[in-house]
Structures are given as structure tokens and as C-alpha cells.
Design a protein around this motif. Structure first.
Motif, short mmCIF file in Angstrom:
data_model
loop_
_atom_site.label_atom_id
_atom_site.label_comp_id
_atom_site.label_asym_id
_atom_site.label_seq_id
_atom_site.Cartn_x
_atom_site.Cartn_y
_atom_site.Cartn_z
N ASN A 55 -10.41 26.35 -22.13
CA ASN A 55 -10.82 25.20 -22.94
C ASN A 55 -11.09 23.99 -22.06
OD1 ASN A 55 -9.61 22.53 -24.40
ND2 ASN A 55 -10.79 23.79 -25.83
N MET A 56 -10.26 23.79 -21.04
CA MET A 56 -10.44 22.65 -20.14
C MET A 56 -11.78 22.76 -19.40
SD MET A 56 -6.50 22.39 -18.77
CE MET A 56 -6.78 21.24 -17.43
N PHE A 57 -12.16 23.98 -19.01
CA PHE A 57 -13.45 24.17 -18.34
C PHE A 57 -14.60 24.03 -19.32
CE2 PHE A 57 -10.77 26.49 -15.23
CZ PHE A 57 -11.13 25.78 -14.09
N THR A 58 -14.48 24.67 -20.47
CA THR A 58 -15.55 24.68 -21.46
C THR A 58 -15.90 23.27 -21.92
OG1 THR A 58 -14.83 26.86 -22.21
CG2 THR A 58 -16.26 25.64 -23.69
N THR A 59 -14.90 22.43 -22.10
CA THR A 59 -15.14 21.07 -22.58
C THR A 59 -15.56 20.12 -21.45
OG1 THR A 59 -12.80 20.47 -22.32
CG2 THR A 59 -13.51 21.32 -24.49
N GLY A 60 -15.56 20.61 -20.22
CA GLY A 60 -15.97 19.76 -19.10
C GLY A 60 -14.88 18.82 -18.63
N MET A 61 -13.65 19.03 -19.11
CA MET A 61 -12.54 18.18 -18.70
C MET A 61 -12.27 18.34 -17.20
SD MET A 61 -8.69 18.01 -20.22
CE MET A 61 -9.20 17.18 -21.71
#
Length: 148
Positions: free
Chosen positions: A16-22
């Protein structure tokens, strides 16, 4: 069994952290250093903790500068630049991008713009800090489940 469920939860959080660009590739590189055995267990957690402590301090310093009747925009620039570098080194992409956005306001010497940009930086930092803390808690729980 519990460790596998925690590992799945951790993997979902990281995805999720990668997918959202965080976070970006830099964070992935830190993780792969730890996973490949090139760094000690807990390396990513240690780097994340250092980033959190550093960023907290820098954001407070920027807020204090912007609270002055006459703002020293050169000092604001130096602090934002430091936060951008710190964010970049840990792979906190959204914080880094918020710092880049901040630049236009301190270059224009706009106190109002800087206050808005600081709010965005603070928001992005709080999001990444919460995710990093959750990641570290899951890693500790997984470690506790592992045979000694």
C-alpha cells in the motif's frame, strides 16, 4: 501461523505504501539491503526511527521560524532542504515532493504560502510516520513469534 498472518499484514502495508506513492525505490533498496542479509535485522526500523526524529525536529524548527514577526526565508530554505534530503534518503517520496512544492513559497518570500506548504509537509509526514510506526510494530511482533 501467527507469524505468517503478521507477515501477510506487513506485506500488505508495504504494498500500500508503494502503490500510493508514499515511499519510492529508495525505501525498497533499504528493505532489500536488510532482506539480502547485507544489513542487520532492524536496519530499516532504525533508519525510519532516525528519519522520524529528524523530521519532527526540522518541522518544529520551520514552524518556529514561520511564527516570527519577520521570517528569515534563508533559514526556512535551509531547513526545508535538509528535510527534503532526509526524506529522500529514507524514500519518503510524498514528504520529499511536499518539500519541493514548499520551495516556490520561500523563494517568493510568502509567509502565507509557506504556512500552507508547511501544513502539507506536516500532513504527509504524519501519514508516513504512522505507516513506519505500524511497520515497526508488525516487525517486532513477527520477531517475537520467531523461534529463538
Amino acid at each position: 501461523m501467527a507469524a505468517a498472518a503478521l507477515r501477510a499484514q506487513l506485506n500488505a502495508l508495504l504494498a500500500n505504501m508503494f502503490t500510493t506513492g508514499m515511499v519510492d525505490e529508495q525505501f525498497q533498496q533499504l528493505q532489500s539491503l536488510q532482506e539480502d542479509g547485507g544489513s542487520a535485522s532492524g536496519f530499516v526500523a532504525e533508519v525510519a526511527t532516525l528519519f522520524i526524529d529528524d523530521a519532527d525536529r526540522i518541522i518544529a524548527d520551520i514552524a518556529a521560524l514561520l511564527d516570527q514577526p519577520v521570517v528569515d526565508f534563508d533559514k526556512v530554505d535551509a531547513h526545508v532542504h535538509q528535510l527534503k534530503g532526509s526524506s529522500s534518503s529514507v524514500g519518503a517520496q510524498k514528504v520529499k515532493l511536499a518539500c519541493m512544492h514548499f520551495r516556490q513559497f520561500y523563494e517568493a518570500k510568502s509567509k502565507e504560502g509557506c504556512l500552507m506548504a508547511l501544513a502539507l509537509v506536516r500532513s504527509e509526514f504524519c501519514d508516513v510516520r504512522n505507516k513506519f510506526q505500524t511497520m515497526m510494530q508488525l516487525e517486532q511482533q513477527i520477531e517475537a513469534c520467531s523461534p529463538k
